[in-house]
Enzyme design. Structure first.
Site, PDB file in Angstrom:
ATOM      1  N   HIS A  67      -7.591  -1.349  -3.222  1.00  0.00           N
ATOM      2  CA  HIS A  67      -7.332  -0.648  -4.782  1.00  0.00           C
ATOM      3  C   HIS A  67      -8.286  -0.063  -5.669  1.00  0.00           C
ATOM      4  O   HIS A  67      -8.615   0.840  -5.800  1.00  0.00           O
ATOM      5  CB  HIS A  67      -7.047  -2.396  -5.916  1.00  0.00           C
ATOM      6  CG  HIS A  67      -6.127  -2.563  -6.085  1.00  0.00           C
ATOM      7  ND1 HIS A  67      -5.136  -2.241  -6.415  1.00  0.00           N
ATOM      8  CD2 HIS A  67      -5.503  -3.443  -4.589  1.00  0.00           C
ATOM      9  CE1 HIS A  67      -3.748  -3.075  -6.395  1.00  0.00           C
ATOM     10  NE2 HIS A  67      -4.281  -3.445  -4.791  1.00  0.00           N
ATOM     11  N   ASP A 108      -6.136   0.771 -12.971  1.00  0.00           N
ATOM     12  CA  ASP A 108      -4.802   0.399 -11.893  1.00  0.00           C
ATOM     13  C   ASP A 108      -3.574   0.216 -12.403  1.00  0.00           C
ATOM     14  O   ASP A 108      -3.520   0.194 -12.935  1.00  0.00           O
ATOM     15  CB  ASP A 108      -5.622  -0.866 -11.545  1.00  0.00           C
ATOM     16  CG  ASP A 108      -5.512  -1.200 -10.025  1.00  0.00           C
ATOM     17  OD1 ASP A 108      -5.473  -0.549  -9.212  1.00  0.00           O
ATOM     18  OD2 ASP A 108      -5.011  -2.321  -9.857  1.00  0.00           O
ATOM     19  N   THR A 110      -1.817   3.011  -4.994  1.00  0.00           N
ATOM     20  CA  THR A 110      -2.737   2.374  -4.490  1.00  0.00           C
ATOM     21  C   THR A 110      -2.010   2.594  -2.737  1.00  0.00           C
ATOM     22  O   THR A 110      -2.303   1.880  -1.776  1.00  0.00           O
ATOM     23  CB  THR A 110      -3.539   1.273  -4.823  1.00  0.00           C
ATOM     24  OG1 THR A 110      -2.716   0.087  -4.857  1.00  0.00           O
ATOM     25  CG2 THR A 110      -4.296   1.252  -5.763  1.00  0.00           C
ATOM     26  N   VAL A 160     -18.197  -2.493   9.098  1.00  0.00           N
ATOM     27  CA  VAL A 160     -18.651  -1.329   9.739  1.00  0.00           C
ATOM     28  C   VAL A 160     -17.612   0.159   9.097  1.00  0.00           C
ATOM     29  O   VAL A 160     -16.926  -0.033   7.837  1.00  0.00           O
ATOM     30  CB  VAL A 160     -17.292  -1.083  10.764  1.00  0.00           C
ATOM     31  CG1 VAL A 160     -17.264  -2.375  11.378  1.00  0.00           C
ATOM     32  CG2 VAL A 160     -16.157  -1.410  10.593  1.00  0.00           C
ATOM     33  N   HIS A 217      -3.208  -3.096  10.039  1.00  0.00           N
ATOM     34  CA  HIS A 217      -2.330  -3.816   9.465  1.00  0.00           C
ATOM     35  C   HIS A 217      -1.273  -3.547   8.746  1.00  0.00           C
ATOM     36  O   HIS A 217      -0.559  -3.998   7.858  1.00  0.00           O
ATOM     37  CB  HIS A 217      -2.987  -5.327   8.044  1.00  0.00           C
ATOM     38  CG  HIS A 217      -3.801  -4.126   7.428  1.00  0.00           C
ATOM     39  ND1 HIS A 217      -4.526  -3.785   7.980  1.00  0.00           N
ATOM     40  CD2 HIS A 217      -3.957  -4.268   6.522  1.00  0.00           C
ATOM     41  CE1 HIS A 217      -5.726  -3.343   6.420  1.00  0.00           C
ATOM     42  NE2 HIS A 217      -4.755  -3.065   5.528  1.00  0.00           N
ATOM     43  N   TRP A 256      -2.429   1.596   3.528  1.00  0.00           N
ATOM     44  CA  TRP A 256      -2.249   2.379   3.365  1.00  0.00           C
ATOM     45  C   TRP A 256      -3.590   3.149   3.471  1.00  0.00           C
ATOM     46  O   TRP A 256      -3.563   4.375   3.911  1.00  0.00           O
ATOM     47  CB  TRP A 256      -1.358   2.894   1.706  1.00  0.00           C
ATOM     48  CG  TRP A 256      -1.214   4.239   2.098  1.00  0.00           C
ATOM     49  CD1 TRP A 256      -1.459   4.912   0.738  1.00  0.00           C
ATOM     50  CD2 TRP A 256      -0.508   5.231   2.465  1.00  0.00           C
ATOM     51  NE1 TRP A 256      -0.957   6.237   1.603  1.00  0.00           N
ATOM     52  CE2 TRP A 256      -0.310   6.508   1.426  1.00  0.00           C
ATOM     53  CE3 TRP A 256       0.372   4.947   3.491  1.00  0.00           C
ATOM     54  CZ2 TRP A 256       0.759   7.686   2.511  1.00  0.00           C
ATOM     55  CZ3 TRP A 256       1.445   5.767   4.154  1.00  0.00           C
ATOM     56  CH2 TRP A 256       1.227   6.851   3.154  1.00  0.00           C
ATOM     57  N   ASP A 283       3.040  -4.761   1.013  1.00  0.00           N
ATOM     58  CA  ASP A 283       3.229  -3.180   0.836  1.00  0.00           C
ATOM     59  C   ASP A 283       3.573  -2.852   2.321  1.00  0.00           C
ATOM     60  O   ASP A 283       3.518  -1.710   2.800  1.00  0.00           O
ATOM     61  CB  ASP A 283       3.008  -2.250  -0.154  1.00  0.00           C
ATOM     62  CG  ASP A 283       1.521  -1.974   0.696  1.00  0.00           C
ATOM     63  OD1 ASP A 283       0.593  -2.446   1.324  1.00  0.00           O
ATOM     64  OD2 ASP A 283       1.002  -1.039  -0.310  1.00  0.00           O
ATOM     65  N   GLN A 284       3.150  -3.641   3.436  1.00  0.00           N
ATOM     66  CA  GLN A 284       2.435  -2.694   4.848  1.00  0.00           C
ATOM     67  C   GLN A 284       3.210  -2.886   5.447  1.00  0.00           C
ATOM     68  O   GLN A 284       3.579  -1.591   6.470  1.00  0.00           O
ATOM     69  CB  GLN A 284       1.643  -4.165   5.401  1.00  0.00           C
ATOM     70  CG  GLN A 284       0.076  -3.769   5.003  1.00  0.00           C
ATOM     71  CD  GLN A 284      -0.880  -5.294   4.831  1.00  0.00           C
ATOM     72  OE1 GLN A 284      -0.550  -5.843   6.616  1.00  0.00           O
ATOM     73  NE2 GLN A 284      -1.671  -5.097   4.043  1.00  0.00           N
TER      74      GLN A 284
END
Length: 483
Positions: free
Chosen positions: A28, A127, A150, A357, A374, A377, A398-399
């Protein structure tokens, strides 16, 4: 002197001044800061209001880097000190959802902060999780209000259309009024199995926020989203021509939004250096990058399956492992989960890291030929930006809906039979290896990914759709201030 002062005041009055209020979690925070950066680059003044304390050190570090990247006359940072929240009064133990609720319950502290800003605000951008509690606040202060969405346009269409479904079944819960598939005008149906699991859990905090906020989308001035027409043409068109929900405000696609310069310093220099050196030694498009995001913890019972799949697939790999929910610094050794023998085989074939990373740098390296993700977005858009084929393994939220986007436009595959990675059956190494081989060897997938990369670069380039929309939005605010 008086004339110069008057000119200065007039000049300041015409500056577009935006306030941004992000929420919890890098998924977010990142879109919010990247959207703010777009407007800063086009000469706007920004006030960033940051809820304190943050959930993770990664969030605190990113905010500090963002604020240090711009001069104080252009960017101001103010704290929103959150009211205490008793976790026993909220139906969740998730630290990020607890923070969402704490911010929602603290927005009554905002009016004196917002009303005292100088020059006065041109617009307030916050948000997506804060819509309903903020409406009374922004309504009183009388300036345009936007949300930073998001997720994908497909997910936004589902979120918006939820109010239509609810209106047809007054008083009913989503678990009862959502059928086998959600039919939304203008977009492909969304299967019940792709709906965020917590929305189908009666009285969950997720369900309550979604049900409160969906009908209030029409009261906003606009919605900013990290997408672009070539990636989600049908969903964006359906949202903006009133088919999804009549009266929905303009959905402004400002994507592809990718990490900015200030974010690069947030990666671990030592880790990043050794990773990039290793990648430099590998052949082009020969490495599989595996990362399930900054928030998704990998179940220990699934770790061995992933390890065996990576060994069996035959490709070199870079695997970012996360064993706990908050932050990247892990206390438990991976060897303790895998055992000595399996750990030895893993280290012979690839690199395993547990520290932070620079994902954008890794995905963009010529050696990386596929991304196991995963389905968050931000991660999907980053892969699209670099033209890297995707194997999506949704874990929650939401994946699945986002994974459908990359599958439908041909840049990725989604192992639907694996279900939710954080909730359902353990996937064995043989299945994982088979899916990785498909991703890495699928020529049409690679060609389409390269085509979408070109479209993404064009959208974000000089004179592209993102720049056109940013300038148009700034002009709209300037006209409103001058009228």
């Amino acid at each position: 002197m008086a004339m110069n002062e008057a000119k200065l005041l007039s000049s300041e009055a015409m500056v577009v001044h935006l306030a941004f209020l992000p929420s919890a979690g890098l998924g977010h925070l990142n879109p919010c800061l990247r959207t703010a950066e777009l407007f800063l680059r086009h000469g706007c003044r920004v006030t960033l209001i940051t809820p304190k304390p943050t959930v993770s050190t990664a969030e605190s570090n990113l905010i500090a880097l963002f604020c240090s990247a711009f001069p104080s006359h252009q960017l101001t940072q103010l704290d929103l000190n959150l009211s205490p929240l008793d976790p026993t009064q909220v139906n969740t133990t998730d630290p990020f959802w607890l923070q969402f609720e704490a911010i929602r319950r603290s927005v009554h502290l905002l009016p004196p902060i917002l009303s005292s800003l100088s020059p006065p605000l041109s617009a307030f951008i916050h948000d997506v999780t804060l819509i309903s509690p903020l409406l009374p606040v922004t309504g009183t202060l009388c300036f345009p209000t936007y949300i930073c969405f998001t997720s994908s346009a497909r997910m936004l269409a589902f979120f918006a259309h939820l109010s239509v479904l609810a209106a047809r079944s007054p008083g009913a819960k989503p678990c009862s009024f959502i059928g086998d598939a959600v039919e939304i005008p203008g977009i492909a149906p969304i299967a019940r199995s792709s709906v965020p699991p917590l929305l189908l859990e009666p009285d969950s905090l997720f369900e309550r926020i979604f049900m409160e906020d969906s009908p209030n989308l029409t009261k906003l001035s606009g919605i900013f989203i990290n997408s672009f027409e070539e990636l989600e043409e049908d969903a964006l068109a359906a949202l903006n021509d009133g088919r999804v929900v009549p009266g929905l405000p303009p959905v402004v696609a400002l994507g592809p939004s990718v990490p900015c310069k200030f974010e690069k310093a947030s990666s671990s220099k030592n880790c990043s250096g050794s990773i990039m050196k290793w990648l430099d030694e590998q052949s082009a498009e020969s490495v599989v990058y595996v990362c399930f995001g900054n928030k998704t913890e990998t179940r220990k019972e699934q770790i061995k399956g992933i390890a065996n799949g990576l060994i069996e697939c035959g490709y070199k790999f870079l695997w970012v492992v996360k064993l706990k929910k908050v932050d990247k610094e892990e206390e438990e050794e991976l060897e303790g989960v895998l055992g000595n023998e399996l750990m030895r085989k893993v280290e012979e074939k690839g690199i395993v890291v547990k520290t932070w990373v620079d994902q954008m740098e890794i995905v963009g390296h010529p050696a990386v030929g596929g991304f196991v993700t995963h389905g968050g977005w931000n991660s999907l858009v980053e892969a699209v930006w670099h033209g890297v084929p995707i194997l999506s393994w949704p874990h929650n939220g939401d994946q699945k809906i986002c994974s459908e986007v990359v599958q439908m436009c041909g840049v990725g595959i989604w192992a639907e039979e694996w279900g939710w990675g954080s909730l359902e059956t353990v996937v064995n190494g043989e299945e994982i290896a088979k899916a990785i081989k498909e991703m890495m060897s699928n020529v049409s997938l690679r060609i389409k990914a390269k085509e979408m990369k070109d479209a993404a670069r064009k959208a974000a380039g000089i004179g592209g759709s993102c720049e056109v929309k940013i300038k148009r939005q700034i002009e709209e605010w300037t006209v409103e201030e001058g009228s």
